[in-house]
Write a protein that holds these residues in place. Structure first.
Motif, PDB file in Angstrom:
ATOM      1  N   VAL A  80       0.847  -1.196   0.000  1.00  0.00           N
ATOM      2  CA  VAL A  80       0.000   0.000   0.000  1.00  0.00           C
ATOM      3  C   VAL A  80       0.886   1.250   0.000  1.00  0.00           C
ATOM      4  N   LEU A  81       1.919   1.201   0.850  1.00  0.00           N
ATOM      5  CA  LEU A  81       2.885   2.301   0.832  1.00  0.00           C
ATOM      6  C   LEU A  81       4.167   1.839   1.493  1.00  0.00           C
ATOM      7  N   GLU A  82       5.262   2.433   1.048  1.00  0.00           N
ATOM      8  CA  GLU A  82       6.501   2.268   1.816  1.00  0.00           C
ATOM      9  C   GLU A  82       7.139   3.639   1.913  1.00  0.00           C
ATOM     10  N   HIS A 109       1.143   2.107  -3.517  1.00  0.00           N
ATOM     11  CA  HIS A 109       0.485   1.139  -4.409  1.00  0.00           C
ATOM     12  C   HIS A 109       1.467   0.553  -5.425  1.00  0.00           C
ATOM     13  N   ILE A 110       2.433  -0.199  -4.921  1.00  0.00           N
ATOM     14  CA  ILE A 110       3.399  -0.859  -5.816  1.00  0.00           C
ATOM     15  C   ILE A 110       3.355  -2.361  -5.584  1.00  0.00           C
ATOM     16  N   GLN A 111       3.910  -3.120  -6.485  1.00  0.00           N
ATOM     17  CA  GLN A 111       4.020  -4.570  -6.330  1.00  0.00           C
ATOM     18  C   GLN A 111       5.277  -4.884  -5.525  1.00  0.00           C
ATOM     19  N   ILE A 112       5.298  -6.074  -4.950  1.00  0.00           N
ATOM     20  CA  ILE A 112       6.422  -6.463  -4.086  1.00  0.00           C
ATOM     21  C   ILE A 112       7.753  -6.353  -4.828  1.00  0.00           C
ATOM     22  N   LYS A 113       7.750  -6.772  -6.120  1.00  0.00           N
ATOM     23  CA  LYS A 113       9.017  -6.807  -6.863  1.00  0.00           C
ATOM     24  C   LYS A 113       9.605  -5.400  -7.036  1.00  0.00           C
ATOM     25  N   ASP A 114       8.752  -4.376  -6.927  1.00  0.00           N
ATOM     26  CA  ASP A 114       9.235  -3.001  -7.116  1.00  0.00           C
ATOM     27  C   ASP A 114       9.639  -2.343  -5.797  1.00  0.00           C
ATOM     28  N   PRO A 145      16.167   2.461  10.146  1.00  0.00           N
ATOM     29  CA  PRO A 145      15.460   3.138  11.225  1.00  0.00           C
ATOM     30  C   PRO A 145      14.665   4.320  10.660  1.00  0.00           C
ATOM     31  N   GLY A 146      13.409   4.459  11.115  1.00  0.00           N
ATOM     32  CA  GLY A 146      12.563   5.544  10.624  1.00  0.00           C
ATOM     33  C   GLY A 146      11.919   5.186   9.293  1.00  0.00           C
ATOM     34  N   SER A 147      11.614   3.879   9.084  1.00  0.00           N
ATOM     35  CA  SER A 147      10.935   3.516   7.835  1.00  0.00           C
ATOM     36  C   SER A 147       9.743   2.615   8.135  1.00  0.00           C
ATOM     37  N   VAL A 148       8.828   2.551   7.157  1.00  0.00           N
ATOM     38  CA  VAL A 148       7.603   1.772   7.360  1.00  0.00           C
ATOM     39  C   VAL A 148       7.201   1.155   6.026  1.00  0.00           C
ATOM     40  N   ILE A 149       6.626  -0.047   6.077  1.00  0.00           N
ATOM     41  CA  ILE A 149       6.061  -0.652   4.879  1.00  0.00           C
ATOM     42  C   ILE A 149       4.697  -1.238   5.248  1.00  0.00           C
ATOM     43  N   VAL A 150       3.697  -1.033   4.388  1.00  0.00           N
ATOM     44  CA  VAL A 150       2.336  -1.486   4.678  1.00  0.00           C
ATOM     45  C   VAL A 150       1.880  -2.423   3.564  1.00  0.00           C
TER      46      VAL A 150
END
Length: 866
Positions: A110-112, A143-148, A176-181
């Motif tokens: 959804v977002l990184e 809104h990207i695919q895992i491979k990207d 540190p200071g990152s997020v992936i959904v």
């Protein structure tokens, strides 16, 4: 850092075209772009029903995963964040980020977002505006695919178990200071199984519509609504489907389901599971051993359906429906099984309760939730086991239920019997007791509309009448013990209640009673050998009491009672011809409900009753008065063919009419039972034993005269069944004293706390030197029994009405306040019942039955009176 207390600067202005040094903000400043993305996601999750959250899966000391789940579509959104509470430049953060497993199929990222550095002049606090670190910003991709992805190295898939689809994620740059959904859905096969299951659950609740899929290959039984299958169940079937404790199930060759590392369920039927799930549900306690058991195998699921299928008839159909539903349950991911198992059972259970209530009286059907839930006690206590508990009824009686014995292939009667209490008095010869049955019968069976079953129980016990008595312990009639003086009077009261409550109730008087013992010394006769109409059996009970009853129990000795002394096996009862009072017993036996026999050699109370209550016990006088008055009314209308009883005296027969008997009790009762306020009262034989005035004695003519003067709750029973014996003002005062001294939270103290032998804590396992408590000797010397509270409150309602509308209104409020405690107990009890007794001040007593027939019955009666 901004101080929320003392900060006085303004926030910076918004300007889409602002440059870094301008002091204005836009999506290139700080983490604003990331905040917008997260807010959009929150809005979507709220709107689309992602209302289950699992927070704080700590992957590492600074990595946390949060899941939001939609229970309708079983989509999840999983956010993995790495905190940066310390400056990554100067503090150590491990480069090795552990792998992670996400159940289901990852649809998209959804977002990184990552916090990244950029060249800018260093931070300097602005005097006028709140400002942040200009040299950091957020790098955001949506809104990207895992491979990207730039954060993940790769994602593999693994199948874990037959229906589990898991994606394994390796991180490359979760700095540190990152997020992936991630957006995660069930794999297609699991999604289909869930969809079909939801489709079958729509019959219970429309909220299962979303995410449901049509079922093209369903088992034929699933094409019928569950309510239609359940509607074929009788109330006796519902006893099998919903309840049955360990002892009852063992008698049928089964047992209650045991949850490893925890305990067995209280009931083998659905209530056993529902009670546990009711505790799990509000806390969402998915770590409970019950849920573990469901996730790790199909044992409990199969137990629920197979137990019912083995029972044949309508119960088996319910089992087959459950089994067909469980086919889909077994196809969904294991982590979802607890919530869908719950959904299936809640749907079935609530439908079954409705089926039960529809077969009950309008009082129950139109009653409050409290009335409805109490009435389930009738289903809980009234059942048919593998072995018939009641002696056979006359073959010429209509509407008697029969079944085919699986073992002998012979047709046998299968009447409902009433268990005295669970778990201790539920099976074998200890299930059916004369006294308990008839104290409980009005509330559990007549008020709830179970007229035919009540009739059968009344007639079956009537068939065992011997020596003019109804047995205490029934033992199918062939192992009956005739060692109580009150059961016959409770039986007569129940016949009267039956005639009053049931439409055309007087017809029961002409029903045939098959006499098992036509004479006192007859051997047990097969059903139908000697039949008599019920009215003749009633007359015999009255006649025998007036003549005098005197016999020795059969098989007297340790084989039937290992504590009783020899004299205790001699049973006597009779009527005092001057007062009309029933009397009986001796100091070595206990013939009323307060029947604790001493058992301790060490404390030297073995073989001595704690409460012999010999002489004339107050509630028996009340019950006898009620019966005599009723028979007098019936004979006046020519419904009962006897005008009185005959006795031989001075070489001739003399008739004592019911009118005369009725008048004698009426004339003597208050004179001999009321403890006057006047110390010089000429009726008082033992003024030195009086310690409370304005009360009614517990007995009259006891072998230990001081027992007569003990304050106990038994006089309130007489007030309900024969209120005409009491002067309203005196009755009201006595009730106030009982309220002050005896009323507990759930029950009535069985003895005045001012009495020197009062002890409110019952411990049947304690054996010490204390005569008054060893081996539970104080069973009826203080502990708070629940059933007498029913008579106390009904007496309060009756006499407050006579005093006036204002007092009645006050009393109704008081009664409802007391009953609210019973409601709370009933709702919280995993047995869904009311206990036999509590220790002092309502404390839990581990030696009590957890749910007792007469406890539930009397509370229903109060609500019926109200």
């Amino acid at each position: 850092q901004i101080s929320v207390v003392s900060e006085e600067r303004f926030y910076a202005k918004w300007n889409p075209a602002a440059h870094l040094a301008s002091g204005e903000v836009n999506f290139q400043t700080g983490i604003l772009a990331g905040r917008l993305a997260i807010n959009r996601l929150h809005q979507e999750l709220g709107a689309k029903g992602f209302n289950q959250a699992r927070t704080g899966d700590q992957v590492d000391e600074d990595i946390v995963a949060v899941t939001r789940h939609c229970p309708n579509t079983h989509q999840s959104v999983v956010a993995v964040s790495r905190t940066a509470f310390r400056d990554p430049k100067t503090s150590f953060y491990s480069k090795e980020v552990p792998e992670m497993c996400i159940p289901g199929k990852i649809e998209e990222v959804v977002l990184e977002a990552r916090t990244i550095e950029r060249s800018a002049s260093p931070y300097k606090k602005d005097e006028h505006f709140v400002n942040g670190l200009p040299n950091f910003t957020v790098e955001l991709r949506e809104h990207i695919q895992i491979k990207d992805s730039k954060i993940i190295k790769q994602a593999g898939t693994a199948i874990k178990g037959p229906n589990e689809f898991v994606q394994e994620i390796e991180f490359e740059k979760l700095t540190p200071g990152s997020v992936i959904v991630f957006r995660v859905s069930l794999d297609p096969k699991a999604q289909e199984a869930v969809g079909v299951l939801r489709n079958h659950l729509i019959q219970f609740s429309p909220h299962f519509k979303s995410g449901s899929l049509p079922d093209d290959h369903s088992a034929p039984i699933l094409n019928t609504l569950f309510s239609s299958i359940a509607s074929k169940l009788t109330l006796a079937d519902l006893n099998q489907v919903l309840y049955r404790c360990e002892a009852e199930e063992q008698e049928d060759g089964g047992g209650c389901y045991n949850i490893p590392n925890w305990s067995s369920l209280k009931y083998a039927g659905l209530q056993g599971l529902m009670s546990v799930m009711a505790d799990i549900r509000p806390k969402n306690d998915l770590g409970h051993p019950f849920c573990d058991n469901l996730r790790s195998g199909d044992w409990m699921i199969d137990y629920v359906s197979n137990r019912l299928i083995s029972r044949a008839g309508a119960c088996a159909e319910v089992g087959k429906w459950l089994k067909a539903m469980f086919v889909y349950l077994k196809r969904i991911p294991r982590y979802l099984i607890p919530c869908y198992f719950d959904a299936i059972l809640v749907g079935a259970y609530t439908t079954l309760l409705d089926v039960g209530w529809r077969q009950m009286s309008s009082f129950v059907q139109n009653g409050s939730t409290f009335v409805k839930h109490l009435s389930l006690g009738s289903i809980q206590m009234c059942g048919i086991g593998r072995y018939p508990c009641l002696p056979d009824l006359s073959p010429s009686l209509h509407d008697v239920p029969y079944r085919l014995n699986e073992i002998t292939n012979v047709k046998e009667q299968c009447c409902v019997s009433l268990a005295a209490g669970l778990p201790h008095f539920s099976s074998g010869i200890f299930r059916s007791w004369g006294r308990d049955t008839f104290i409980a019968l009005r509330g559990l069976m007549l008020v709830t509309g179970r007229y035919l079953e009540a009739r059968n129980i009344i007639l079956a016990f009537g068939g065992t009448l011997r020596h003019g008595l109804i047995p205490n312990l029934l033992g199918q009639g062939t192992h009956a013990r005739y060692n109580c003086r009150d059961a016959v009077w409770w039986w007569l009261q129940c016949i009267q209640d039956y005639c009053t409550i049931v439409p055309n109730g007087l017809d029961i008087l002409r029903c045939p009673v098959s006499r098992m013992y036509p004479g006192d010394d007859s051997s047990p006769q097969p059903a139908g050998t000697v039949d008599q109409p019920l009215y003749e059996v009633i007359q015999e009970a009255m006649q025998r009491h007036m003549e005098g009853i005197n016999f020795r129990e059969r098989n007297a000795g340790p084989q039937i009672d290992q504590n009783m002394r020899d004299e205790g096996f001699n049973v006597t009862a009779g009527v005092d011809h001057e007062t009309g009072f029933v009397f009986g017993g001796n100091r070595f036996n206990c013939g009323t409900w307060m029947d604790k026999m001493g058992e301790s050699d060490r404390a030297r109370n073995k073989g001595i009753p704690a409460t012999p209550r010999d002489g004339s016990a107050v509630e028996i006088i009340g019950l006898c008065k009620s019966a005599v008055r009723w028979l007098l009314e019936l004979s006046g209308k020519n419904v009962f063919p006897f005008r009185g009883v005959t006795v031989k005296g001075h070489g001739r027969e003399e008739t004592i009419t019911y009118d005369e008997w009725n008048r004698k009790i009426q004339e003597h009762f208050e004179r001999l039972f009321f403890v006057s306020e006047n110390p010089a009262d000429p009726n008082e034989k033992h003024p030195n034993l009086v310690h409370k005035r304005g009360i009614y004695k517990d007995s009259y003519g006891a072998s230990s005269p001081w027992c007569d003067y003990q304050l106990r709750p038994n006089f309130t029973i007489a007030m309900v069944v024969a209120p005409e014996l009491f002067t309203p003002e005196r009755a009201w005062k006595a009730l106030q004293i009982a309220e002050e001294k005896l009323l507990g939270p759930l029950g009535m103290k069985t003895l005045d706390p001012d009495d020197m032998v009062y002890c409110g804590v019952y411990d049947n396992a304690l054996d010490n030197d204390n005569y008054n408590v060893a081996k539970g000797f104080n069973y009826h010397q203080g502990p708070e029994w629940l059933w007498p509270i029913g008579y106390f409150l009904r007496a309060k309602l009756y006499f407050s009405k006579l005093i006036g509308p204002e007092m009645y209104a006050k009393t109704v409020v008081m009664v409802k306040n007391v009953l609210s405690r019973h409601y709370v107990h009933l709702e919280r009890s995993s047995w869904k019942g009311l206990p036999e007794l509590t220790n002092e001040n309502g404390q839990y007593c581990p030696f009590s039955c957890e749910t007792q027939a007469w406890s539930i019955g009397v509370i229903l009666e109060i609500l019926y009176d109200l």
